[in-house]
Structures are given as structure tokens and as C-alpha cells.
Enzyme design. Sequence first.
Site, short mmCIF file in Angstrom:
data_model
loop_
_atom_site.label_atom_id
_atom_site.label_comp_id
_atom_site.label_asym_id
_atom_site.label_seq_id
_atom_site.Cartn_x
_atom_site.Cartn_y
_atom_site.Cartn_z
CB SER A 46 -0.84 -0.01 1.28
OG SER A 46 -1.44 1.26 1.50
CE1 TYR B 149 -3.69 -2.44 5.28
CE2 TYR B 149 -3.06 -0.16 4.82
CZ TYR B 149 -3.52 -1.39 4.38
OH TYR B 149 -3.79 -1.59 3.05
CE LYS C 142 -1.35 -4.11 3.21
NZ LYS C 142 -1.48 -5.31 2.37
#
Length: 255
Positions: free
Chosen positions: A148, A161, A165
Site C-alpha cells: 500500500s 497497518y 505494509k
Amino acid sequence: MTVANFSLAGKVAIVTGGSRGIGRSIAVALAEAGADVCVAARKPEALEETVAAIKATGRKGIAVPTNVREAEGLQNLVTETKKQLGRIDILVNNAATNPQFGPIANLEERAWDAIMNTNVKSAWLLSKLVREAIKEHGEGGSIINVSSTGGLRASGGLGGYSVSKAAIIMLTQVCAKEWGTDGIRVNCIAPGLIKTEFSRALWDNEAILKNSLTQSPLRRIGDPDEMAGAVVYFASGASSFTTGQTLVLDGGGLA
Ligand SMILES: NC(=O)c1ccc[n+]([C@@H]2O[C@H](COP(=O)([O-])OP(=O)(O)OC[C@H]3O[C@@H](n4cnc5c(N)ncnc54)[C@H](OP(=O)(O)O)[C@@H]3O)[C@@H](O)[C@H]2O)c1
């Protein structure tokens, strides 16, 4: 003989999180390029809908309901794919989660573990299993990880998160470096804001959406189908001299 060969004829792919969103688009695109495709996620009904879309392209499609957090489930996914489709050439590590929004100081330990186990550990474990399957036929293969833009620039409210990533980008580089001699290339895509259920909180909120659009040269968010072409490229011979790379697909937001 084609100069740039995007065909995946004769290849078999596994796509985790292939039941909806970006994973579904990737699974159908791989089938359109000629691959037989196994999709894996937890909910069987949604998987069956993707399988129907894969079969509509004329290719074989199967579903193996899997929780990527369970090592035994990952082993079963590889075993079933080989049993039903004969071999494995391509893996797309796409399944991911983000159970809690907010500052990283408030992130609960359980949520941290869920993020790391789903987004990072599963990709490492499944990549190792698929590497063995690729080595069995000895014709090489391609692994594509889904990171991401949050892995390249800290995202507000998505701290854990973002860390996961970023780890996926380095997992891509490490595996590329160590598995090149096995004929396995490992690359990564880093989507920006894409309209899926996963990111609903970001595009359903007018203020957050407006902020994203202002930062985007294309002045729009992405569609899941716009992620699939890069994955077909990384999966195919068209990218035969490319490994260890992360391609940002964000409409220019990071430019
Ligand atoms: N949408 C965005 O804006 C965006 C931006 C950058 C990166 N990404 C990345 O793109 C990838 C796909 O996201 P998406 O937006 O397409 O999300 P999505 O629409 O919510 O789809 C997520 C998929 O992963 C599966 N999944 C979730 N947890 C799982 C588990 N424990 N085991 C097996 N499967 C699991 C889901 O199926 P089940 O729930 O049935 O298991 C579903 O098929 C993710 O890696 C995400 O981080 C998305």
C-alpha cells in the site's frame, strides 16, 4: 514469438483475498490472460461468485476457503491447488486486514497481532510453501505481494497497518534476493486509495475523500480493476528481468 509476452497460458495462480475488491479483479485478470486460478478467502459464498467470473473467461477456477492466519489452512490451500489444478506458478499475496483505526499509541495488542499475522506472516508462510511447489516443476514462477502507499508514507489512523505494509515491501526484496536462483521473481504493488469495502471509511467520509482528491493529480480514487494490469505484468514473461520491485498504483498521489 511475441516480443512482450503477457500470456499466462498453461500457468496456475493462487490469489488470497480473491473473493472481492482488488483480489477479485486480479483473479479475473489472471484468468483473462490465460491462467487457471485458485481463489482463497474465508467466506465460501463470495469465493464461488469469483470462481464463476473466472470460469466465464474460459479458464478453470477453484475456491479453497482459507483463513490465511492459520498455517494448516495455507498448507491445505497449496495441496488442494496442486491436486485440482496440477501445479502452481503464480502467487498473489493480497489478503489483509485493519481491525482498528486510530493513533498507534491506542492500538490494542490483539489488533497489532491480527494485522501482523494476516498481512505479513501469512504472506511469508505461503510464499515459502509456493516456492517449494514451484521448485517441484522447476520452470520458475512469480510471486506478487500487495502492499500500500501506506507502506511508503505513514497513514494517519492506520499506523499498525502502515508498518505491516512496509514489511511487505521488504519481504518482497528479501525473497527476490534469495529466490532468484530458483527462477522465482518477487514483486509488489502499492495501491493508493481504491474504492473497496476495506477502504469505505476513507471514501465514504466527504472531508477525507476531498483531502485525498486534492492530493491526487488525477483528482479521483482508483477502481479495483485498475490494479490488475500490473499484476498480470509481474506474473508474466513481459517482466522477466524485473524482481524485488514495488510499483505504486495511486493515480500519482505520491508524486
Ligand atoms: N482498498 C484500498 O484502498 C487499498 C489501498 C492500498 C492497499 N490495499 C490492499 O489491497 C488488498 C486488498 O484489499 P481490498 O481493498 O480489496 O479489501 P477487501 O475488498 O476488503 O477484500 C479483502 C479480501 O481479503 C480477504 N481476507 C481478509 N482477511 C482474511 C483472512 N484472515 N484470511 C483469508 N482471507 C482474508 C477477504 O475475504 P474474507 O473476509 O471472506 O476472508 C477479501 O477477499 C489488501 O492487501 C489491502 O491492504 C487496499
